[in-house]
Design a protein around this motif. Structure first.
Motif, PDB file in Angstrom:
ATOM      1  N   GLY A  55      81.746  18.483  34.801  1.00 49.97           N
ATOM      2  CA  GLY A  55      80.264  18.573  34.985  1.00 49.97           C
ATOM      3  C   GLY A  55      79.717  18.567  36.421  1.00 49.97           C
ATOM      4  O   GLY A  55      80.435  17.993  37.107  1.00 49.97           O
ATOM      5  N   ASP A  56      78.337  18.761  36.493  1.00 50.49           N
ATOM      6  CA  ASP A  56      77.810  18.278  37.609  1.00 50.49           C
ATOM      7  C   ASP A  56      77.032  17.004  37.267  1.00 50.49           C
ATOM      8  O   ASP A  56      77.305  16.482  36.081  1.00 50.49           O
ATOM      9  CB  ASP A  56      76.727  19.469  38.277  1.00 50.49           C
ATOM     10  CG  ASP A  56      75.549  19.692  37.260  1.00 50.49           C
ATOM     11  OD1 ASP A  56      75.700  18.977  36.086  1.00 50.49           O
ATOM     12  OD2 ASP A  56      74.966  20.608  37.306  1.00 50.49           O
ATOM     13  N   SER A  57      76.415  16.517  38.316  1.00 49.43           N
ATOM     14  CA  SER A  57      75.650  15.199  38.073  1.00 49.43           C
ATOM     15  C   SER A  57      74.896  15.078  37.051  1.00 49.43           C
ATOM     16  O   SER A  57      74.830  14.130  36.087  1.00 49.43           O
ATOM     17  CB  SER A  57      75.417  14.288  39.214  1.00 49.43           C
ATOM     18  OG  SER A  57      75.317  15.082  40.372  1.00 49.43           O
ATOM     19  N   PHE A  58      74.339  16.222  36.694  1.00 46.87           N
ATOM     20  CA  PHE A  58      73.131  16.134  35.619  1.00 46.87           C
ATOM     21  C   PHE A  58      73.969  16.214  34.187  1.00 46.87           C
ATOM     22  O   PHE A  58      73.698  15.509  33.219  1.00 46.87           O
ATOM     23  CB  PHE A  58      72.272  17.393  35.850  1.00 46.87           C
ATOM     24  CG  PHE A  58      71.341  17.499  34.695  1.00 46.87           C
ATOM     25  CD1 PHE A  58      70.539  16.380  34.229  1.00 46.87           C
ATOM     26  CD2 PHE A  58      71.184  18.527  33.796  1.00 46.87           C
ATOM     27  CE1 PHE A  58      69.486  16.672  33.214  1.00 46.87           C
ATOM     28  CE2 PHE A  58      70.036  18.708  32.766  1.00 46.87           C
ATOM     29  CZ  PHE A  58      69.406  17.561  32.611  1.00 46.87           C
ATOM     30  N   VAL A 230      79.157  16.195  53.941  1.00 45.05           N
ATOM     31  CA  VAL A 230      80.197  17.429  53.737  1.00 45.05           C
ATOM     32  C   VAL A 230      79.201  18.489  53.550  1.00 45.05           C
ATOM     33  O   VAL A 230      79.720  19.530  54.593  1.00 45.05           O
ATOM     34  CB  VAL A 230      80.710  17.239  52.051  1.00 45.05           C
ATOM     35  CG1 VAL A 230      81.417  18.421  51.766  1.00 45.05           C
ATOM     36  CG2 VAL A 230      81.568  15.788  52.109  1.00 45.05           C
ATOM     37  N   HIS A 231      78.059  18.544  53.069  1.00 44.84           N
ATOM     38  CA  HIS A 231      77.227  19.894  53.048  1.00 44.84           C
ATOM     39  C   HIS A 231      76.456  20.251  54.457  1.00 44.84           C
ATOM     40  O   HIS A 231      76.238  21.192  54.866  1.00 44.84           O
ATOM     41  CB  HIS A 231      76.282  19.747  51.972  1.00 44.84           C
ATOM     42  CG  HIS A 231      77.053  19.853  50.713  1.00 44.84           C
ATOM     43  ND1 HIS A 231      77.449  18.844  49.968  1.00 44.84           N
ATOM     44  CD2 HIS A 231      77.370  20.993  49.958  1.00 44.84           C
ATOM     45  CE1 HIS A 231      78.121  19.045  48.722  1.00 44.84           C
ATOM     46  NE2 HIS A 231      78.117  20.523  48.794  1.00 44.84           N
ATOM     47  N   GLN A 232      76.458  19.146  55.306  1.00 46.47           N
ATOM     48  CA  GLN A 232      75.701  19.303  56.450  1.00 46.47           C
ATOM     49  C   GLN A 232      76.544  19.907  57.570  1.00 46.47           C
ATOM     50  O   GLN A 232      76.192  20.619  58.533  1.00 46.47           O
ATOM     51  CB  GLN A 232      75.030  18.069  57.075  1.00 46.47           C
ATOM     52  CG  GLN A 232      73.904  18.188  58.048  1.00 46.47           C
ATOM     53  CD  GLN A 232      73.341  17.003  58.456  1.00 46.47           C
ATOM     54  OE1 GLN A 232      72.226  16.675  57.879  1.00 46.47           O
ATOM     55  NE2 GLN A 232      73.653  16.442  59.251  1.00 46.47           N
TER      56      GLN A 232
END
Ligand code: 13P
Ligand code: SF4
Length: 366
Positions: A55-58, A230-232
């Protein structure tokens, strides 16, 4: 924060993958229902194949909250395992296979600097009008801070709902102090119809966040100066290059990307959202994804009918997620079979109680 993972006992790092796989399977079998393995989407395939839930964090925080297993082995990073410990019962133990699996973004805000910011804000504005929101990617102490001050946790899949909730808490002038990811905060504020003039970046290393009093008073959003490395990395030029090569292509990005990238994308959402969007794509589509490379690669492998590529042709791995490997997983599981709990992640009860309030608000809102 430095957390030291002792070297693994002999025989783990030198074992071939097939041997580790056999040992993990045997340990899982022996532990049965006492064990639940949770895997975040950025995990390597050699780890992810053993996850009882992905899953994602949620999603993973909900799985942890619902789990009855005695041992929850969290294949993800430290803040996720802390949240799982907070949301599981007192008799359950949460284990992180490598203690060095942290998150560089989460480390960009700590309790001391957030409390300092709060004090500084209280010297120039009414903090009763500020609702603090912390991204899930933060230490338990920060979740506890927001729990004590009427705020909530959010994740990339529910930031919009949580921020909308926050804005309705204290009347028309409510402000949001959002940490530690400025990009998720900014992207969410834009999604809700705010503009650049409503937001200011709070630099924790500068006096009054590097802002003047009028800017603090006039901003609806104070965005902590934190980011995901990573995303930046994803830039508008990557979108432009992809579009010129694939005019019919689709660009899907994670909301930790900078706003100028999000603006150019076709879709934006959490890791679960990205997976669902790729699952729904028309056969033959070319899709560029701006997120961690293990997820992008898995999507490409699972969808031979699509062309799924990383938006940045240079690989973007999350070096801390990458720390969890089959050797560490085999080690923690075999220790459990022997009756030894290693690498348990615990949050002290006082912190956990306030952090639980903030996490529960998030779960209730969404
Ligand atoms: P998700 O909640 O979208 O899985 O994101 C977690 C994360 O760390 C992204 O970098
Ligand atoms: Fe943290 Fe970025 Fe890694 Fe997510 S990808 S765990 S935000 S460093």
């Amino acid at each position: 924060m430095i957390r030291l993972q002792p070297p693994l006992p002999e025989g783990y790092t030198t074992s071939p993958g097939s041997d580790l796989a056999r040992r993990i399977a045997a340990a899982k079998e022996a532990l049965g229902d006492d064990l639940m393995i949770l895997g975040h989407h950025y995990q390597r395939d050699e780890v992810m194949r053993w996850a009882d839930a992905r899953g994602d964090s949620f999603g993973l925080s909900r799985k942890a909250a619902a789990s009855k297993a005695r041992f929850v082995v969290f294949c993800g990073v430290h803040f996720m395992a802390e949240s799982a410990d907070i949301l599981t019962g007192p008799d359950q133990k949460v284990i992180l296979p490598d203690l060095n699996a942290g998150c560089s973004m989460a480390d960009m805000a700590d309790l001391e600097s957030v409390e300092e910011a709060w004090d500084e804000l209280s010297s120039v504005t009414d903090v009763e009008e500020i609702v603090p929101i912390t991204y899930m990617n933060s230490a338990a102490a920060l979740k506890a801070f927001v729990g004590r001050r009427g705020g909530a946790v959010c994740t990339s899949s529910n930031a919009r709902a949580v921020v909308s909730w926050a804005l309705a808490q204290r009347g028309p002038d409510t402000k949001v102090l959002f940490f530690p990811d400025q990009h998720l905060g900014r992207n969410t504020a834009y999604q809700l119809g705010f503009n650049a003039g409503d937001m200011a970046v709070w630099d924790p290393r500068a006096d009054l966040g590097g802002l003047d009093e009028a800017t603090v008073k006039g901003s609806r959003f104070l965005l902590w100066k934190g980011h995901c490395s990573v995303h930046q990395r994803f830039r508008p030029s990557h979108v432009e290059a992809f579009r010129s090569e694939h005019p019919e292509g689709v660009v899907i990005v994670h909301p930790e990307c900078a706003h100028d990238v999000v603006e150019l994308a076709d879709m934006v959402g959490s890791t679960d959202f990205i997976i669902a969007a790729v699952d729904k794509a028309d056969p033959g589509s070319t899709i560029a994804v701006a997120t961690e490379i293990h997820l992008v690669q898995r999507l490409a492998d699972e969808h031979p009918d699509l062309r799924v590529v990383s938006l940045d042709p240079l690989i973007c791995p999350c070096s801390t997620m990458f720390r969890i490997d089959a050797a560490h997983l085999a080690w923690v599981l075999e220790e459990l079979v022997q009756g030894r709990v290693v690498n348990q992640i615990t949050v002290d009860e006082a912190t956990a109680a306030d952090a639980r309030t903030a996490l529960q608000r998030m779960l209730d809102i969404t």
